[in-house]
Design an enzyme around this catalytic site. Structure first.
Site, PDB file in Angstrom:
ATOM      1  N   ARG A  37       4.461 -22.369   5.628  1.00 34.11           N
ATOM      2  CA  ARG A  37       5.394 -22.409   6.761  1.00 34.11           C
ATOM      3  C   ARG A  37       5.383 -23.758   7.462  1.00 34.11           C
ATOM      4  O   ARG A  37       6.401 -24.175   8.020  1.00 34.11           O
ATOM      5  CB  ARG A  37       5.061 -21.302   7.753  1.00 34.11           C
ATOM      6  CG  ARG A  37       5.459 -19.962   7.187  1.00 34.11           C
ATOM      7  CD  ARG A  37       5.306 -18.870   8.206  1.00 34.11           C
ATOM      8  NE  ARG A  37       6.086 -17.729   7.779  1.00 34.11           N
ATOM      9  CZ  ARG A  37       5.783 -16.470   8.075  1.00 34.11           C
ATOM     10  NH1 ARG A  37       4.734 -16.199   8.815  1.00 34.11           N
ATOM     11  NH2 ARG A  37       6.557 -15.497   7.642  1.00 34.11           N
ATOM     12  N   LYS A  87      10.452   1.249   0.876  1.00 38.01           N
ATOM     13  CA  LYS A  87      11.258   2.210   1.616  1.00 38.01           C
ATOM     14  C   LYS A  87      12.755   1.935   1.600  1.00 38.01           C
ATOM     15  O   LYS A  87      13.193   0.824   1.874  1.00 38.01           O
ATOM     16  CB  LYS A  87      10.804   2.203   3.073  1.00 38.01           C
ATOM     17  CG  LYS A  87       9.513   2.919   3.323  1.00 38.01           C
ATOM     18  CD  LYS A  87       9.342   3.074   4.806  1.00 38.01           C
ATOM     19  CE  LYS A  87       8.149   3.927   5.183  1.00 38.01           C
ATOM     20  NZ  LYS A  87       7.991   3.913   6.650  1.00 38.01           N
ATOM     21  N   GLY A 106       9.382 -10.430   2.329  1.00 47.17           N
ATOM     22  CA  GLY A 106       8.017 -10.948   2.410  1.00 47.17           C
ATOM     23  C   GLY A 106       7.243 -10.775   1.114  1.00 47.17           C
ATOM     24  O   GLY A 106       6.688 -11.735   0.575  1.00 47.17           O
ATOM     25  N   GLY A 124      12.312 -10.159   7.748  1.00 42.47           N
ATOM     26  CA  GLY A 124      13.221  -9.365   8.580  1.00 42.47           C
ATOM     27  C   GLY A 124      14.490 -10.129   8.946  1.00 42.47           C
ATOM     28  O   GLY A 124      15.593  -9.573   8.934  1.00 42.47           O
TER      29      GLY A 124
HETATM   30  P1  ADP Z   1       9.595  -6.905   0.607  1.00 42.05           P
HETATM   31  O1  ADP Z   1       8.536  -7.348   1.585  1.00 42.05           O
HETATM   32  O2  ADP Z   1       9.781  -7.859  -0.511  1.00 42.05           O
HETATM   33  O3  ADP Z   1      10.878  -6.553   1.309  1.00 42.05           O
HETATM   34  P2  ADP Z   1       8.622  -4.175   0.670  1.00 42.05           P
HETATM   35  O4  ADP Z   1       7.807  -4.502   1.869  1.00 42.05           O
HETATM   36  O5  ADP Z   1       9.792  -3.295   0.848  1.00 42.05           O
HETATM   37  O6  ADP Z   1       9.063  -5.541  -0.063  1.00 42.05           O
HETATM   38  O7  ADP Z   1       7.704  -3.450  -0.407  1.00 42.05           O
HETATM   39  C1  ADP Z   1       6.576  -4.012  -0.962  1.00 42.05           C
HETATM   40  C2  ADP Z   1       5.494  -2.988  -1.220  1.00 42.05           C
HETATM   41  O8  ADP Z   1       5.981  -1.899  -2.004  1.00 42.05           O
HETATM   42  C3  ADP Z   1       4.355  -3.581  -1.992  1.00 42.05           C
HETATM   43  O9  ADP Z   1       3.195  -3.529  -1.187  1.00 42.05           O
HETATM   44  C4  ADP Z   1       4.212  -2.692  -3.221  1.00 42.05           C
HETATM   45  O10 ADP Z   1       2.881  -2.402  -3.567  1.00 42.05           O
HETATM   46  C5  ADP Z   1       4.920  -1.432  -2.799  1.00 42.05           C
HETATM   47  N1  ADP Z   1       5.403  -0.667  -3.962  1.00 42.05           N
HETATM   48  C6  ADP Z   1       6.302  -1.072  -4.866  1.00 42.05           C
HETATM   49  N2  ADP Z   1       6.479  -0.144  -5.809  1.00 42.05           N
HETATM   50  C7  ADP Z   1       5.655   0.882  -5.503  1.00 42.05           C
HETATM   51  C8  ADP Z   1       5.367   2.154  -6.115  1.00 42.05           C
HETATM   52  N3  ADP Z   1       5.984   2.544  -7.228  1.00 42.05           N
HETATM   53  N4  ADP Z   1       4.458   2.952  -5.500  1.00 42.05           N
HETATM   54  C9  ADP Z   1       3.843   2.560  -4.374  1.00 42.05           C
HETATM   55  N5  ADP Z   1       4.070   1.383  -3.755  1.00 42.05           N
HETATM   56  C10 ADP Z   1       4.956   0.549  -4.315  1.00 42.05           C
HETATM   57 MG    MG Z   2       7.184  -6.234   2.852  1.00 46.84          MG
END
Ligand code: ADP
Ligand code: MG
Length: 400
Positions: free
Chosen positions: A39, A202, A356, A379
């Site tokens: 950063r 999610k 992230g 975000g």
């Molecule tokens: P980003 O930060 O890129 O937007 P998210 O925060 O939505 O991504 O999700 C990332 C998390 O989702 C990671 O910690 C990963 O371990 C978890 N994850 C991905 N696939 C699965 C799965 N099949 N079961 C449980 N956790 C998962």
């Molecule tokens: Mg995340």
């Protein structure tokens, strides 16, 4: 378009104090050492451009979530020597951004110096966008530069309020690059096919994005835990997989609206638990996850399918890991998507990674420089993509 530092003439920079909101929300270890300097490095082009124009940077940032009062665990002091090393400037640090010492230091800055002020969130008015604090911040500079993309979705005093009292108020180079890259994904005439890979934990966190892109993308490739929720919504058993029970109706309506554009995995990597021994990790059909298993990654057939769709895309956006990539046994899907994004980029596609964990996955794979853009704002990037603007961006001068 918003005005950026590149639109300012020498008379607006030379000898002026540039109050720059940066995002130095860096991870610190127990001894207070900066663990990851990404950063800080990301702001160097802006600082160099300002200094080349004769401006003297005064930097404001938050770090962590102190509760409106000083907390040594969240001090920005450890960033000062790092910044000195990266810029070659002498970096002065003042341990209260609202002190007379801060104002005095800003006025006596020389061309060889940069002033870094202590954590803005040590001050109670920061997150409440207090106008008195905003006016105080404004008095520390002769122009305002927002280069804190990851904070621009927050209507805080150092991001939004300050612009009420200080003009010009312009974007730094990092913010400009983010706006260009993310803005291109929202354009009606973007090069097609436009492919998106959505994963992560999610659906509920990403519903605005899913909603917006469902109508615009040619295909949305679903992975991660999100895929389990869609599979369950489609009536398939999901065993012990992470499923978002209260998003099932939402998932059903997205499936209906998305039709063929919404693509679900055909096979999955499953195990009884995330820490299961290697010989308990198997591949199953996505429509038949056994009762005693949980899905942790997309399977090889899905990887091949997603990979070929991604590498032939002309615009590609990726948000959210395809599996629990923190565990090597479940990282293949995520790293393959990263490699396919690189192949697409090499064929001339415009490719963006945002989020992230997705950003950290592509950094881990060593491929962050091989795609068109990796967004620094989790975000903020998601909100900008879904809405087309952010409070801290709206507050800046229009170009031209
Ligand atoms: P980003 O930060 O890129 O937007 P998210 O925060 O939505 O991504 O999700 C990332 C998390 O989702 C990671 O910690 C990963 O371990 C978890 N994850 C991905 N696939 C699965 C799965 N099949 N079961 C449980 N956790 C998962
Ligand atoms: Mg995340």
């Amino acid at each position: 378009m918003k005005r950026s530092i590149s639109d300012l003439g020498p008379e607006q920079l030379s000898g002026r104090r540039a109050l720059v909101r940066v995002d130095y929300n860096v991870p610190l270890d127990e001894s207070g050492t900066v663990q990851d300097d990404t950063r800080v490095r990301a702001t160097i082009p802006t600082l160099e451009a300002l200094r080349a124009g004769g401006a003297r940077p005064v930097l404001l940032s938050h770090l962590g979530r102190p509760k409106g009062k000083p907390d040594p665990r969240f001090s920005l002091r450890p960033v000062a020597p790092l910044l000195a090393k990266l810029t070659g400037a002498e970096v002065l640090f003042v341990d209260a951004a609202d002190s007379d010492a801060a104002a005095d230091a800003s006025r006596s800055l020389t061309d060889e110096q940069i002033l870094l002020l202590e954590n803005t969130r040590f001050l109670p008015g920061e997150t409440g966008n207090d106008p008195d604090l905003a006016r105080w911040f404004a008095a520390l500079g002769d122009l305002f530069v927002n280069d804190a993309f990851g904070s621009t979705h927050r209507a805080h005093a150092s991001v939004v309020g300050v612009t009420e009292f200080l003009r010009p108020a312009v974007a730094g180079l990092l913010v400009r690059r983010e706006l260009e890259a993310l803005g291109a994904l929202r354009a009606d005439d973007l090069p097609r096919p436009f492919v998106i890979a959505f994963g992560g934990a999610k659906i509920a966190d990403k519903i605005q994005l899913l909603d917006f892109f469902l109508e615009r993308a040619d295909s949305l490739l679903i992975g991660g835990a999100m895929a389990n929720t869609f599979l369950r919504a489609a009536g398939h058993p999901t065993g012990r997989s992470l499923v978002e029970e209260d998003a099932l109706d939402l998932a059903r309506s997205l499936l209906e609206r998305g039709g063929d554009r919404l693509v679900l995995p055909t096979d999955l990597v499953v195990a009884p638990a995330p820490d299961a021994a290697e010989d308990r990790v198997t591949v199953v059909d996505a429509t038949g996850i056994p009762d005693d298993q949980a899905a942790f990654d997309i399977g090889p057939a899905t990887i091949a399918d997603y990979g070929s769709r991604i590498e032939t895309a002309r615009t590609f956006f990726w948000n959210g890991p395809m599996g629990m990539f923190e565990q090597p046994a479940f990282a293949a899907g995520t790293f393959e998507v990263a490699r396919a994004a690189v192949r697409a980029t090499e064929s001339g596609a415009f490719t963006v990674v945002g989020g992230g964990d997705s950003a950290s996955a592509i950094h881990q794979a060593g491929l962050a420089r091989a795609v068109s853009h990796v967004s620094t704002g989790g975000g903020a990037a998601m909100e900008f993509l879904a809405r087309g603007s952010l409070p801290g961006i709206e507050a800046l001068d229009e170009a031209g």
